[in-house]
Design an enzyme around this catalytic site. Sequence first.
Site, PDB file in Angstrom:
ATOM      1  N   ASP A 215       0.823  -1.206   0.000  1.00 47.64           N
ATOM      2  CA  ASP A 215       0.000   0.000   0.000  1.00 47.64           C
ATOM      3  C   ASP A 215       0.861   1.262   0.000  1.00 47.64           C
ATOM      4  OD1 ASP A 215      -2.715   1.160   0.401  1.00 47.64           O
ATOM      5  OD2 ASP A 215      -1.843   1.888   2.273  1.00 47.64           O
ATOM      6  N   GLU A 276       1.918  -0.589  -4.872  1.00 47.30           N
ATOM      7  CA  GLU A 276       1.054   0.496  -5.328  1.00 47.30           C
ATOM      8  C   GLU A 276       1.933   1.742  -5.330  1.00 47.30           C
ATOM      9  OE1 GLU A 276      -2.839   3.145  -4.021  1.00 47.30           O
ATOM     10  OE2 GLU A 276      -1.350   2.543  -2.554  1.00 47.30           O
TER      11      GLU A 276
HETATM   12  C1  GLC Z   1      -4.050   3.196  -0.676  1.00 47.20           C
HETATM   13  C2  GLC Z   1      -5.285   2.344  -0.709  1.00 47.20           C
HETATM   14  C3  GLC Z   1      -6.449   3.202  -0.359  1.00 47.20           C
HETATM   15  C4  GLC Z   1      -6.263   3.725   1.039  1.00 47.20           C
HETATM   16  C5  GLC Z   1      -4.924   4.463   1.158  1.00 47.20           C
HETATM   17  C6  GLC Z   1      -4.555   4.716   2.581  1.00 47.20           C
HETATM   18  O1  GLC Z   1      -4.044   4.168  -1.634  1.00 47.20           O
HETATM   19  O2  GLC Z   1      -5.416   1.716  -1.945  1.00 47.20           O
HETATM   20  O3  GLC Z   1      -7.670   2.541  -0.479  1.00 47.20           O
HETATM   21  O4  GLC Z   1      -7.294   4.599   1.380  1.00 47.20           O
HETATM   22  O5  GLC Z   1      -3.885   3.713   0.610  1.00 47.20           O
HETATM   23  O6  GLC Z   1      -4.112   3.547   3.192  1.00 47.20           O
END
Ligand code: GLC
Length: 540
Positions: A215, A276
Amino acid sequence: MHQTQDAPATAPAPHSPRRWYDDTVGYQVYVRSFADTTGNGIGDLPGVLAHVDHIADLGVDFVWLNPVYPSPGFDHGYDVADYRDIADDMGGMAAFEELRDALHARGVRMLMDIVPGHTSHTHAWFRSARQGRDAPYRDFYVWRDPAPDGGPPNNWESVFGGPAWEFDDHSGQYYMHRFLPEQPDLDWRNPAVRDAFDDILRFWFERGVDGFRVDVAQGMLADPDWTDIPEIDPDLPPDEAADLRFSGYMGRPETPELYERWRRIADSYDALLLGEVYLSDPDVVATYITDDRLHRAFFLPLQHTTWDRDQVATRLRRAVEVAQGRFAWPQSSHDDPRAGSRFGGGDRGRRRAMAFFHLVGALPGTPVMLAGDELGLDDGQVARLDAEDPITTRNADREDGRDGSRTPMPWDPDLPNLGFSEVEPWLPLGSNRGADDTVTVQEGDPDSPLHRMRRFLAARRGLVGMLATDEVAWLDLGDDVLALRRGDVVVACNFGSATHLDLPGTGRLAVASSDDAAVTGTDLALGRDTTALVVLEEDA
Ligand code: GLC
């Protein structure tokens, strides 16, 4: 060890030994919205287990589960209260083990979602940190003194709106939060935080997890000088403006090297790290996926791409060039509008979304769909009053809430709530959902998105001449067409009206995203909003 601001990015090596995750296709399960077995309106792990054959029959290789750890749920699981357990309402550790085994028995791998940048404010570390300036876990988090006027230490904004700082009365300091105040940021400059996460990774690898989606992998570190963000030029493209707006704590150049120790741990378990990396510049994203860092990174500008040939071409060309097979191509995710909605919604959006998946699914790298993409879903329509996403509920003026892509999975038109839950779902199904969107109805229709998706993934697996190479040659087959050759396969996506294309050789149609594609000799007849994959048999 420290990379400086101007250190050159190490380019990924073109070919590394083949691992299980090469050539794979991923399936994201936003567990809360998949299937509810306990009758609380919230999806859970036994719900995923109940539909494990649906997942396996699709032909995907791995599942990525959104966070299922204990959490107070301010950001629906992205506020983790305990990294070493599974929430009771998700089914607890027993359900996790059962699902893992069921997936593995079907040859499907399982990725968890790791949230290293912040914890929940209810995590034991933060509860300790809040006790005072000398508390044992104080330095796990990012604390700063107020500015001379008593306000926040600088002008950084949180991604979810408002300042990125929350004042703590007890100690008279502010703590940083990239997201909600209920998601205090961890301080990754502290070696003890790094050690703690090494242990968390091992904890799950020992329990048979095949990898992690990481994440906000570009988060983690903040500008050590705490410099204010300058005013942002309103004419900048939105993606670049966002990079700049959050550049105090996102995409710091010394971040990618944090993953070197993770890589060593993951490789010792043959596990996949899929980041991500929410940044717009593919060259920067590529610095996260060198041989000794993450194995894969999502290329997320695709989530902001509309049905525009030139826009898609510009983004994909550079991305393919720098990624060398290591980008993951998101079709949709729980953070952005679904492909069908981005491409116009309804039947048109559905058709284009299928064409898009056939296009990115043919590129070197890892296509990943969000559950429901196989049904051609566009966003569920959710009234503002029913919103659940904190982006909407906490900001009266924001229109970018994420509930639309998170609405519950429609299984069966003859069951309550389309088979998602016996009781009212935590988030509405969407006023636009109907019987044709459901798995049961699509099962019965060989032309449905579900069957097309299965046919595509089966065909893709058989295109060994295509999968064998990461080399892509872009072809000029017409103004409205984006075309490329990879190995012995020509891939053509038609953004315009029906047309005929002159192939570089004779071939046979392997698979197409609609029925409007046919090959005769070197002629490819290609309908609008359609992608065709043609295996060349003989060069012209
Ligand atoms: C990432 C996740 C998202 C979340 C954010 C904070 O972007 O995909 O859904 O709100 O992180 O953890």
